[in-house]
Design an enzyme around this catalytic site. Sequence first.
Site, short mmCIF file in Angstrom:
data_model
loop_
_atom_site.label_atom_id
_atom_site.label_comp_id
_atom_site.label_asym_id
_atom_site.label_seq_id
_atom_site.Cartn_x
_atom_site.Cartn_y
_atom_site.Cartn_z
N LEU A 199 0.70 -1.33 0.11
CA LEU A 199 0.10 0.09 0.02
C LEU A 199 0.78 1.25 0.19
O LEU A 199 1.85 1.11 0.66
CB LEU A 199 -0.77 -0.07 1.38
CG LEU A 199 -1.86 -1.23 1.18
CD1 LEU A 199 -2.64 -1.02 2.63
CD2 LEU A 199 -3.11 -1.04 0.20
N ASP A 229 -8.44 8.26 8.39
CA ASP A 229 -8.05 8.18 7.11
C ASP A 229 -7.25 6.61 6.95
O ASP A 229 -6.42 6.19 7.75
CB ASP A 229 -6.66 9.19 6.88
CG ASP A 229 -7.19 10.50 7.06
OD1 ASP A 229 -8.14 10.92 6.66
OD2 ASP A 229 -6.46 11.37 7.54
N LEU A 230 -7.93 6.18 5.95
CA LEU A 230 -7.79 4.69 5.89
C LEU A 230 -6.11 4.37 5.82
O LEU A 230 -5.24 4.91 4.86
CB LEU A 230 -8.17 3.98 4.49
CG LEU A 230 -8.07 2.58 4.22
CD1 LEU A 230 -8.58 1.77 5.10
CD2 LEU A 230 -8.63 2.36 2.85
N ASP A 231 -5.54 3.54 6.65
CA ASP A 231 -4.18 3.03 6.51
C ASP A 231 -3.25 4.18 6.65
O ASP A 231 -2.05 4.02 6.32
CB ASP A 231 -3.90 2.25 5.30
CG ASP A 231 -4.65 0.83 5.33
OD1 ASP A 231 -5.02 0.17 6.35
OD2 ASP A 231 -4.90 0.38 4.17
N GLN A 232 -3.77 5.18 7.33
CA GLN A 232 -2.76 6.30 7.45
C GLN A 232 -2.41 6.82 9.13
O GLN A 232 -1.88 7.72 9.40
CB GLN A 232 -3.54 7.71 7.00
CG GLN A 232 -3.57 7.48 5.40
CD GLN A 232 -2.47 7.31 4.63
OE1 GLN A 232 -1.37 8.15 4.84
NE2 GLN A 232 -2.34 6.43 3.74
#
Length: 290
Positions: A199, A229-232
């Site tokens: 990712l 925030d997705l995957d942040q």
Amino acid sequence: MASKQKKIIFLIQCEDRKGILSATSTWFYQRSYNILHCQQHTDNIEGRYFMRIELDMADLKTTRKELEEDFAVFAKEYNLSWECHYSDYRSRMAILVSKTSHCLYDLIARKDEGDLQCDIPLIISNHPDLEIIANQFRIPFYYLPVTPETKAEQELKVRTLLKRFDIDVVVLARYMQILSSEFIEEWQGKIINIHHGFLPAFQGANPYRRAYERGVKMIGATAHYASKDLDQGPIIEQDVVRVNHELGPSGLRDVGKDVERRVLAKGVQAHLESRIIIFKNRTIVFGSEQ
């Protein structure tokens, strides 16, 4: 075998300035605490000071509540942000999964072997596939299917279960659902997620096939706290493994599973051992004594 020494752990952060270490250690000395271990870090860019102190719990002459109330007065005077943890407390960890089992198996095994000091009161899944694993280890399994239309209802059931089982930390062990911002805000700093290191270049379905097609030379994984925030979210642990052209998509997937297991376990262990301080969107992860 001698019992493991019980410890009181303080995680402290504040604006960096002279005298903080001296004042803090003196505060504990004046109350007859033996400092077993002290780790510190100064971020010169942010002007921030971080400290982790382990005290001998045998020196505790008051209730735990009284200790924390007393320290809160000191912390207010020096404008410290702080947490207090106790090594004899076993965190209650919920594991959320979908269909993939490798991280689930690994966490349960490490818990049973004593590498992860926690209890696992329940496993929650949006698919029934992994119930057999839960049954094998006699862990209650809750199958809560979800569709776009029932997402809010299903998530409410998840949150209700977490409250009912008095959960301290949630681990997303390849749980393939996006949590709502309300859920994440409620559990801020207490949800640990794992994802493969491709990712954001290989988001979505079948990343290992696309990694193979691109001829990647490294496979990695990242454990982090969930954020809106997705995957942040703040990163806890990462690792990579070098690969070459001889591995096909299935071989890359096997290597990916192994690094995901290791990275997630290290991230969870650091959380359970109270070795992490979150500042903004990053973490200070102090090393283990072992």
